[in-house]
Design an enzyme around this catalytic site. Structure first.
Site, PDB file in Angstrom:
ATOM      1  N   GLY A 177      -1.332   4.858  -4.468  1.00 12.68           N
ATOM      2  CA  GLY A 177      -2.081   3.658  -4.830  1.00 12.68           C
ATOM      3  C   GLY A 177      -1.579   2.407  -4.153  1.00 12.68           C
TER       4      GLY A 177
ATOM      5  CB  ALA B  98      -6.906   3.396  11.253  1.00 17.09           C
ATOM      6  CB  ALA B  99      -5.131   4.903   5.723  1.00 22.33           C
ATOM      7  N   GLY B 100      -4.209   2.025   6.514  1.00 22.76           N
ATOM      8  CA  GLY B 100      -3.756   0.677   6.149  1.00 22.76           C
ATOM      9  C   GLY B 100      -4.651  -0.392   6.773  1.00 22.76           C
ATOM     10  CG  ASP B 101      -4.901  -0.717  10.928  1.00 24.36           C
ATOM     11  OD1 ASP B 101      -3.969  -1.464  10.575  1.00 24.36           O
ATOM     12  OD2 ASP B 101      -4.822   0.069  11.894  1.00 24.36           O
TER      13      ASP B 101
ATOM     14  CG  ASP C 202      -5.730  11.087  11.550  1.00 25.18           C
ATOM     15  OD1 ASP C 202      -4.704  10.425  11.321  1.00 25.18           O
ATOM     16  OD2 ASP C 202      -6.302  11.081  12.661  1.00 25.18           O
TER      17      ASP C 202
ATOM     18  CB  THR D  46      -0.947  -0.004   1.219  1.00 16.69           C
ATOM     19  OG1 THR D  46      -0.181  -0.100   2.420  1.00 16.69           O
ATOM     20  CG2 THR D  46      -1.910  -1.186   1.157  1.00 16.69           C
TER      21      THR D  46
HETATM   22  O1  RIB Z   1      -2.554   1.470  12.419  1.00 16.35           O
HETATM   23  C1  RIB Z   1      -3.020   2.429  13.326  1.00 16.35           C
HETATM   24  C2  RIB Z   1      -2.950   1.907  14.710  1.00 16.35           C
HETATM   25  O2  RIB Z   1      -1.602   1.689  15.052  1.00 16.35           O
HETATM   26  C3  RIB Z   1      -3.471   2.830  15.766  1.00 16.35           C
HETATM   27  O3  RIB Z   1      -4.854   2.696  15.999  1.00 16.35           O
HETATM   28  C4  RIB Z   1      -2.605   2.507  16.972  1.00 16.35           C
HETATM   29  O4  RIB Z   1      -3.298   1.908  18.006  1.00 16.35           O
HETATM   30  C5  RIB Z   1      -1.494   1.618  16.448  1.00 16.35           C
HETATM   31  O5  RIB Z   1      -1.693   0.304  16.778  1.00 16.35           O
END
Ligand code: RIB
Length: 302
Positions: free
Chosen positions: A227, A251-254, A248, A222
């Site tokens: 892209g 957590a985009a990757g999550d 912000d 990623t």
């Molecule tokens: O990927 C983002 C996350 O990384 C955050 O929510 C933080 O808790 C860390 O684990």
């Protein structure tokens, strides 16, 4: 069809400061705002998969403190099966100290706390969840022996196995590689894993190609606004990111990983799942915080 996703990983309370820029070593910097939100890579990915259509179970640990109770209640409110989220006595919940700058970039320090207590016996205890799943997702904010055990067990059960190697500080153990269907690093993680610089599409392709040569089946790097790159052996495909105004990127990757897992679990092709993950991640960066930024199906579309 609603696929089943099991996420084995971390839950953190995120303590977030917004500031004009990130502080330098030894510097005291005035920030603009402070907020506390549920996060942790594992929990974020579980929330993304649940909001985006999957039936999700989380395997993890919280401390016996107010943060732990809040993190658990938040996941339950998303409809996530939390029978395998255990409370560890006398231990604090995981926390993440996050600074977000005016350019929407972040710097994060995590303290594992209870996440460090998620060990292989817990995975064995909740083996029925793995057995019932379509897709199993891990990250690396829990002990490495737990990640290794989960990858091996999920592979033995014939599940689709995703590893988001975050955080990454060096190469993965060789015995993990054959147990992973999709490795999903960001730029810095791909660089750390491959030992090569990664800053654009072509350097990401070199690093991902090297990782495939080591024995990984598929790597998705990623690249944020640049892209995502899907590399399978000799073949690679670039997916452009939707253009958005980022506020912000936490957590985009999550969000990408959870969305990708949910899409695969309901039978989408990997190309459809990458595109779905990108749409979800693009929305998440327009909003502040980890779990509050993750969109639902109504926003992302099918
Ligand atoms: O990927 C983002 C996350 O990384 C955050 O929510 C933080 O808790 C860390 O684990």
């Amino acid at each position: 069809m609603q696929g089943r996703v099991v996420v084995v990983g971390s839950l953190n309370m995120d303590l977030v400061v917004r500031a004009g820029r990130l502080p330098q070593a030894g510097e005291t910097l005035a920030g603009d705002s402070f907020f506390t939100v549920p996060g942790g890579k594992g929990a974020n990915q579980a929330v993304a998969a649940a909001r985006l259509g999957a039936q999700v179970a989380m395997v993890g640990c919280v401390g016996d403190d107010a943060y732990g109770r809040q993190l658990l209640a938040g996941l339950c409110a998303e409809g996530i099966d939390c029978q395998a989220v255990e409370e560890v006595a006398g231990v604090s919940s995981g926390v993440a100290l996050i600074v977000v700058d005016a350019a929407s970039q972040n710097a994060i320090v995590i303290v594992a706390g209870s996440n460090g207590h998620l060990l292989p016996p817990s995975i064995e205890r909740f083996d029925a969840l793995l057995q019932a799943s379509d897709v199993v997702v891990c990250q690396m904010e829990v002990p490495p022996q737990t990640v290794a055990f989960t990858l091996a067990r999920a592979r033995a059960l014939g599940k689709t196995v995703i590893l988001n190697p975050a955080p990454a500080s060096g190469p993965l153990p060789g015995e993990w590689l054959g147990n992973i269907d999709y490795l999903i690093p960001n730029e810095s993680e791909a660089a750390a894993l491959a030992g090569l610089p990664v800053h654009d599409q072509s350097s990401a392709q070199l690093a991902a190609g090297h990782l495939c040569d080591l024995g990984l089946a598929r790597v998705i790097v990623t690249l944020g606004a640049q892209g995502a790159l899907l590399v399978t052996g000799q073949a690679s495909e670039h997916f452009a990111a939707p253009v958005v105004q980022a506020l912000d990127t936490t957590a985009a990757g999550d969000t990408f990983v959870g969305a990708f897992a949910a899409a695969l679990a309901r039978g989408c092709s990997e190309r459809e799942a990458v595109a779905f993950g990108q749409r979800a991640a693009a929305i998440s960066v327009t909003r502040a915080g980890a779990q509050p930024s993750i969109p639902g199906l109504a926003e992302v579309g099918p």
